[in-house]
Scaffold this active site. Structure first.
Site, PDB file in Angstrom:
ATOM      1  N   ASP A 166       0.130  -1.276   0.017  1.00 13.31           N
ATOM      2  CA  ASP A 166       0.047   0.000  -0.292  1.00 13.31           C
ATOM      3  C   ASP A 166       1.185   1.386  -0.101  1.00 13.31           C
ATOM      4  O   ASP A 166       0.782   2.109   0.833  1.00 13.31           O
ATOM      5  CB  ASP A 166      -0.706  -0.442   1.434  1.00 13.31           C
ATOM      6  CG  ASP A 166      -1.846  -1.275   1.162  1.00 13.31           C
ATOM      7  OD1 ASP A 166      -2.177  -2.280   0.036  1.00 13.31           O
ATOM      8  OD2 ASP A 166      -1.713  -1.436   2.378  1.00 13.31           O
ATOM      9  N   GLU A 186     -11.378   0.292  -3.930  1.00 10.92           N
ATOM     10  CA  GLU A 186     -10.732   1.122  -2.660  1.00 10.92           C
ATOM     11  C   GLU A 186      -9.602   2.012  -3.180  1.00 10.92           C
ATOM     12  O   GLU A 186      -9.177   1.961  -4.293  1.00 10.92           O
ATOM     13  CB  GLU A 186      -9.685  -0.064  -1.922  1.00 10.92           C
ATOM     14  CG  GLU A 186      -9.069  -1.411  -2.677  1.00 10.92           C
ATOM     15  CD  GLU A 186      -9.127  -2.891  -1.591  1.00 10.92           C
ATOM     16  OE1 GLU A 186      -9.434  -2.738  -0.634  1.00 10.92           O
ATOM     17  OE2 GLU A 186      -8.697  -3.347  -2.351  1.00 10.92           O
TER      18      GLU A 186
END
Length: 526
Positions: A36, A193
């Site tokens: 991420d 997301e």
């Protein structure tokens, strides 16, 4: 300037700036469990943050001058007042998907702590290396993967997975109005997301991930006239995915964009390197990769994401190679060292026995959520780890951990060395060996399956756990299948962490070595 210094300077000017080896760089640029990624640039420096899940300290922060060579300069959440991860929180909970930005002379970091009574939190710092502030809580901002962006009026927009968006006051955490649903990717695609919102030229771009962080992972983008849209999806979506391919890098997604000083654009993203047979097992977790971006008709086009990439059009700016050995001589611990959920001051010490890391037991084993464990991420497909452990006052050793239910340990105590394998609900002692009193050198070799040797059920790697004798001979006690310490078997979002622990009493660790290996098991330069 001395004569020798003048000669050196003359040679450097004649040679010109340093060059990339073979005109290429190697992906991943930050190997091991660094998922991420979120990136920002300040002047000629780049800064990057990653998820850290159940590990403390949280949110590793990296710095680079060339986008390829990265050095960890700290952890943003390094105090219990910033990060509370209670024992009852499951593995792969904790800190999810930070966004790192620089605005108005400060660094801003927003994260979600997926733990009881936690939620979305925002931190600031004048120096990315820290110290970072105490959290500003955003109790009304639900969801994960929060993003921050400021418009020309100074309004701050927070966008979260879903995809939902709301204006917030970053100083107080208050929302201005209710969240609203905005563009969320392809109709029916799962898990929209990782949103990131950018003002580029006179348009606003909304970059998201979709398809889930597994093999279907992808990156898509839309654009509109304002931060809240309306958004027009890119006709070429997804602009990046490796789903349905045989490429060695899979699960590509959760990306962020950055512009270099020369005007070029780049993307950082996560990916994995599956190994072995079917379905393929990745053991290091999701890693950080780099890819070039060009613009066509005002849409981003992402270049290939492969293990060997064409070098950027500027000289490399390497960072110091990490030391193979940590002698535990410094007062603190290097920021690469992490513990499980917390690291209370009374569970470790460097002054009890100077030059040694002393660990005091909390839990009874690595099966316990509050075990005393100090480890670092496995960052190479093959590596050798050694530690000199003195069990005079307890039982402890060296462990390769994925979570509480999946780890391999070699521990010493009570006159024995034991190899223990925790595989889901079973925990057999695989091997034992008597040893004389005193420190014992424990060793784990992780050996990836060689390329080209594929068979349907081949393991991604094997782990050999044993004792290294004073004369240098290795005495392996067990060889274990690496697939059981993989995400495809254990589940979750993390990768392997290798380190030292104490199961009972007190143990002392004189030093810890981590050395990368090639496919033949030969030690490589760090």
């Amino acid at each position: 300037m001395s004569v020798g210094q003048q000669e050196t300077a003359t040679r450097e000017r004649a040679a010109g700036p340093p060059r990339w080896a073979d005109g290429t760089f190697r992906n991943p640029v930050i190997p091991g469990m660094h998922p991420d990624p979120s990136i920002c640039r300040v002047g000629e420096e780049y800064f990057l943050a990653c998820s850290s899940f159940e590990y403390f300290p949280g949110v590793p922060i990296f710095r680079s001058l060339d986008l390829v060579h990265w050095e960890q300069i700290g952890n943003a959440l390094d105090r219990p007042s910033q990060l509370s991860l209670p024992p009852q929180m499951p593995s792969s909970g904790g800190v999810y998907a930070p966004t790192l930005r620089h605005h108005d002379g400060r660094f801003w970091l927003i994260v979600t702590n997926v733990a009881p009574d936690a939620g979305t939190m925002l931190f600031t710092a004048t120096d990315a290396a820290g110290p970072w502030s105490e959290p500003v809580r955003l109790p009304d901002v639900a969801g994960i993967d929060p993003d921050l962006a400021w418009d020309e009026n100074g309004d701050c927009w927070c966008t979260t997975a879903g995809i939902h968006q709301v204006r917030v006051d970053p100083h107080t955490g208050r929302m201005h109005g209710p969240p609203r649903r905005t563009w969320s990717g392809a109709p029916g695609a799962q898990a929209p997301e990782a949103p990131h919102l950018y003002r580029i030229g006179d348009l606003w771009y909304l970059l998201i991930a979709e398809g889930g962080t597994e093999r279907g992972h992808a990156v898509s983008i839309a654009r509109g006239p304002a931060p809240d849209g309306p958004f027009e999806p890119c006709p070429a979506n997804p602009i990046l995915t490796h789903r349905g391919t045989h490429r060695p890098i899979q699960n590509t997604g959760h990306a962020d964009l950055v512009q270099a000083p020369d005007g070029s654009w780049w993307m950082v993203l996560l990916g994995v390197r599956p190994g072995g047979g079917t379905p393929g097992w990745h053991v290091l977790g999701r890693e950080t990769y780099l890819a070039p971006v060009t613009w066509v008709d005002r849409w981003p086009v992402v270049g290939d994401v492969s293990p060997v990439m064409p070098a950027p059009p500027w000289p490399p700016r390497p960072v110091p190679a990490p030391s193979v050995r940590d002698d535990f001589d410094d007062a603190g611990l290097h920021p690469r060292w992490v513990s499980v959920r917390s690291r209370p001051a009374d569970c470790w010490s460097k002054v009890t026995r100077p030059g040694w890391l002393t660990l005091h037991a909390r839990g009874a084993s690595l099966d316990e959520p509050d075990v005393t464990f100090v480890g670092r991420r496995q960052q190479h497909l093959s590596c050798r780890v050694r530690a000199l452990v003195d069990p005079a006052e307890g039982v402890g050793g060296l462990a390769v951990r994925l979570d509480e239910r999946h780890h391999y340990d070699i521990e010493v105590g009570d006159g024995l060395v034991r190899v223990v394998a925790r595989l889901g609900s079973v925990r057999p002692t695989v091997a034992t060996r008597p040893v004389p009193p005193g420190p014992v050198q424990l060793r784990v070799d992780v050996l990836a399956s060689p390329p080209g040797s594929w068979s349907p059920c081949e393991e991604p790697d094997v782990l050999r756990l044993g004792i290294q004798h004073p004369d240098g001979d290795f005495d392996p006690l067990a060889e274990l299948d690496g697939r059981y310490l993989s995400t495809e078997v254990a589940g979750g979002f993390t990768g392997r962490v290798i380190g030292v622990y104490v199961a009972s009493g007190t143990v002392h660790v004189d030093w810890f070595d981590y050395e990368p290996l090639d496919v033949a098991g030969t030690i490589l330069a760090p």
